[in-house]
Design an enzyme around this catalytic site. Structure first.
Site, PDB file in Angstrom:
ATOM      1  N   ARG A  54       0.898  -1.243   0.073  1.00  0.00           N
ATOM      2  CA  ARG A  54      -0.071   0.158   0.100  1.00  0.00           C
ATOM      3  C   ARG A  54       0.765   1.166   0.138  1.00  0.00           C
ATOM      4  O   ARG A  54       1.914   1.224   0.628  1.00  0.00           O
ATOM      5  CB  ARG A  54      -0.841   0.143   1.218  1.00  0.00           C
ATOM      6  CG  ARG A  54      -1.917  -1.134   1.147  1.00  0.00           C
ATOM      7  CD  ARG A  54      -2.457  -1.229   2.506  1.00  0.00           C
ATOM      8  NE  ARG A  54      -3.509  -2.295   2.686  1.00  0.00           N
ATOM      9  CZ  ARG A  54      -4.119  -2.534   3.870  1.00  0.00           C
ATOM     10  NH1 ARG A  54      -4.118  -2.070   4.865  1.00  0.00           N
ATOM     11  NH2 ARG A  54      -5.036  -3.631   3.599  1.00  0.00           N
TER      12      ARG A  54
ATOM     13  N   ARG B  76      10.552   6.565   3.811  1.00  0.00           N
ATOM     14  CA  ARG B  76      10.556   8.183   3.863  1.00  0.00           C
ATOM     15  C   ARG B  76      11.300   8.544   5.090  1.00  0.00           C
ATOM     16  O   ARG B  76      12.274   9.430   5.262  1.00  0.00           O
ATOM     17  CB  ARG B  76       9.153   8.487   4.086  1.00  0.00           C
ATOM     18  CG  ARG B  76       8.477   8.494   2.717  1.00  0.00           C
ATOM     19  CD  ARG B  76       7.387   8.776   2.737  1.00  0.00           C
ATOM     20  NE  ARG B  76       6.894   9.983   3.411  1.00  0.00           N
ATOM     21  CZ  ARG B  76       5.336  10.474   3.654  1.00  0.00           C
ATOM     22  NH1 ARG B  76       4.693   9.706   3.647  1.00  0.00           N
ATOM     23  NH2 ARG B  76       5.356  11.515   4.161  1.00  0.00           N
TER      24      ARG B  76
ATOM     25  N   ASP C 275       1.153   5.700   0.412  1.00  0.00           N
ATOM     26  CA  ASP C 275       0.334   6.819   0.838  1.00  0.00           C
ATOM     27  C   ASP C 275       0.410   7.503  -0.127  1.00  0.00           C
ATOM     28  O   ASP C 275       0.491   7.557  -1.216  1.00  0.00           O
ATOM     29  CB  ASP C 275       1.468   7.525   1.816  1.00  0.00           C
ATOM     30  CG  ASP C 275       1.724   6.754   3.212  1.00  0.00           C
ATOM     31  OD1 ASP C 275       0.742   6.061   3.791  1.00  0.00           O
ATOM     32  OD2 ASP C 275       2.917   6.487   3.711  1.00  0.00           O
TER      33      ASP C 275
END
Lengths: 245, 245
Positions: B50, B198, B52
């Site tokens: 998944r 990230r 973001d």
């Protein structure tokens, strides 16, 4: 007056082209407006080349004369601050001699044309490449490209709006290379006719699709007749990449 | 029922993320809607990972079960026709065994994080890269990255919303390379925690800016405490690049 040379990157999608237009956004207009906001001066920005609507620049060279006392670094920073949100960025700025001219001093220009050779539609590169769904024979395209290299009358590959004094140009380099599903055509010459790169790429694609032979391309060149042009590639994939001085 | 594996490219800018949301556009929703329009079936599309909001995919893998008789090629073409104008494209489609699962069969995932290290604002890559204006020491970043490679408790680099059963993951590869003003961070692992890439990139950038030492990064990792995170990189530069089976 101080003359500054600018290196400019721009995404051509929202623009009617490099050159200032009475109606519609242009890259030149965006830079001149930013410059006016920085210096209060109404100066003309001269570029190494003019690009059509939808054509992009990775490193267009340009110059402008400024009366206000400002360092190249501050000028670059101030222009970039004022250019937002337009997709135009000044990558470099330097002081040059008064007789340095972005267009007339330019000894060579290079363009890159980007093709994405796949069936799936473009996502990231919509407006930034030409999607050709049918398989391209890049070996045949590379061979055909060599027919165009050298000094020729390029009338076949010239827009009817071209303002060049002569249709005779010397094409220094025309390379075709494939990286995965990307096909890149790189062109270099002292100068180009209007639409020359797009017209050459369009015909190379006809060869890549086996709709034209290499011999057919040679005939089109020798004909020196715009009616012999097979296909003009869309502006989307064209990038001005370098100007040499 | 036939199970089809899809390879999907998507520009994450207009989406709230991969996962279908009650409010707002998602990549999964776009594909499921296109599928419904092709087959009349309300099927769920399962992905390898998944992503973001604002994160992109170059080759996300996914699967879906279809009752309608259709070839992989026709399904791909029909989905792509219906996905327009959303920036989502099905690059490949193949029939797979009923027990092949895009998420649970996945043996490895790879991400790429793109940084543009220059003062000039982004043009083409707005929303597609993280612009860092101060010079980055990519040698120091590459050295620091090796601290994170291997099996560790990555709690420091984990979102508070992470649903993973354990914070212990094995990072197979974390490479930093520079090409001109582009700095690319490539990460590979069997699986990642939410925000892990990230968060790792954010801290590597602190090292590249000399605001953190390599030792400071090691301390942050060992602390296994989210409060020790120095910086979370924006979603813009993150691309899901590959899933291995």
């Amino acid at each position: 007056m101080t003359r500054f040379a600018l290196t400019v990157e721009f995404d051509g999608r929202p623009f009617m082209g490099w050159q200032r237009q009475p109606h519609g956004a242009s890259v030149q207009g965006a830079i001149e407006d930013a410059l006016h906001s920085v210096t209060g001066e109404a100066a003309t920005v001269h570029a190494a080349g003019r690009t059509d609507a939808g054509v992009h620049g990775l490193a267009m060279r340009a110059h402008v004369d400024v009366a206000k006392a400002i360092t190249p670094f501050r000028l670059m920073e101030a222009l970039n601050a004022r250019l937002r949100p337009a997709p135009v960025a000044v990558l470099a700025c330097e002081e040059v001699a008064d007789d340095w001219h972005a267009r007339f001093s330019c000894l060579g220009r290079a363009y890159e044309y980007r093709i994405v050779n796949r069936r799936a539609p473009l996502t990231f590169e919509r407006g930034l490449a030409w999607q050709v769904p049918q398989p391209l024979d890049t070996g045949a395209m590379a061979e055909a490209a060599q027919v165009l290299v050298g000094r020729h009358d390029f009338t076949t590959f010239r827009s009817v709006h071209c303002q060049s004094a002569s249709p005779v140009k010397t094409l220094a380099r025309l390379d075709v290379r494939r990286v995965g599903d990307r096909v890149m055509v790189e062109a270099a010459a002292r100068s180009f006719l209007h639409h020359q790169v797009r017209s050459m790429v369009g015909c190379l694609v006809l060869v890549g699709l086996a709709r034209w032979s290499v011999e057919r391309l040679r005939e089109a060149l020798v004909a020196a007749d715009r009616a012999e042009l097979g296909l003009n590639a869309p502006p989307d994939g064209l990038f001005f990449v370098a100007a040499d001085y």
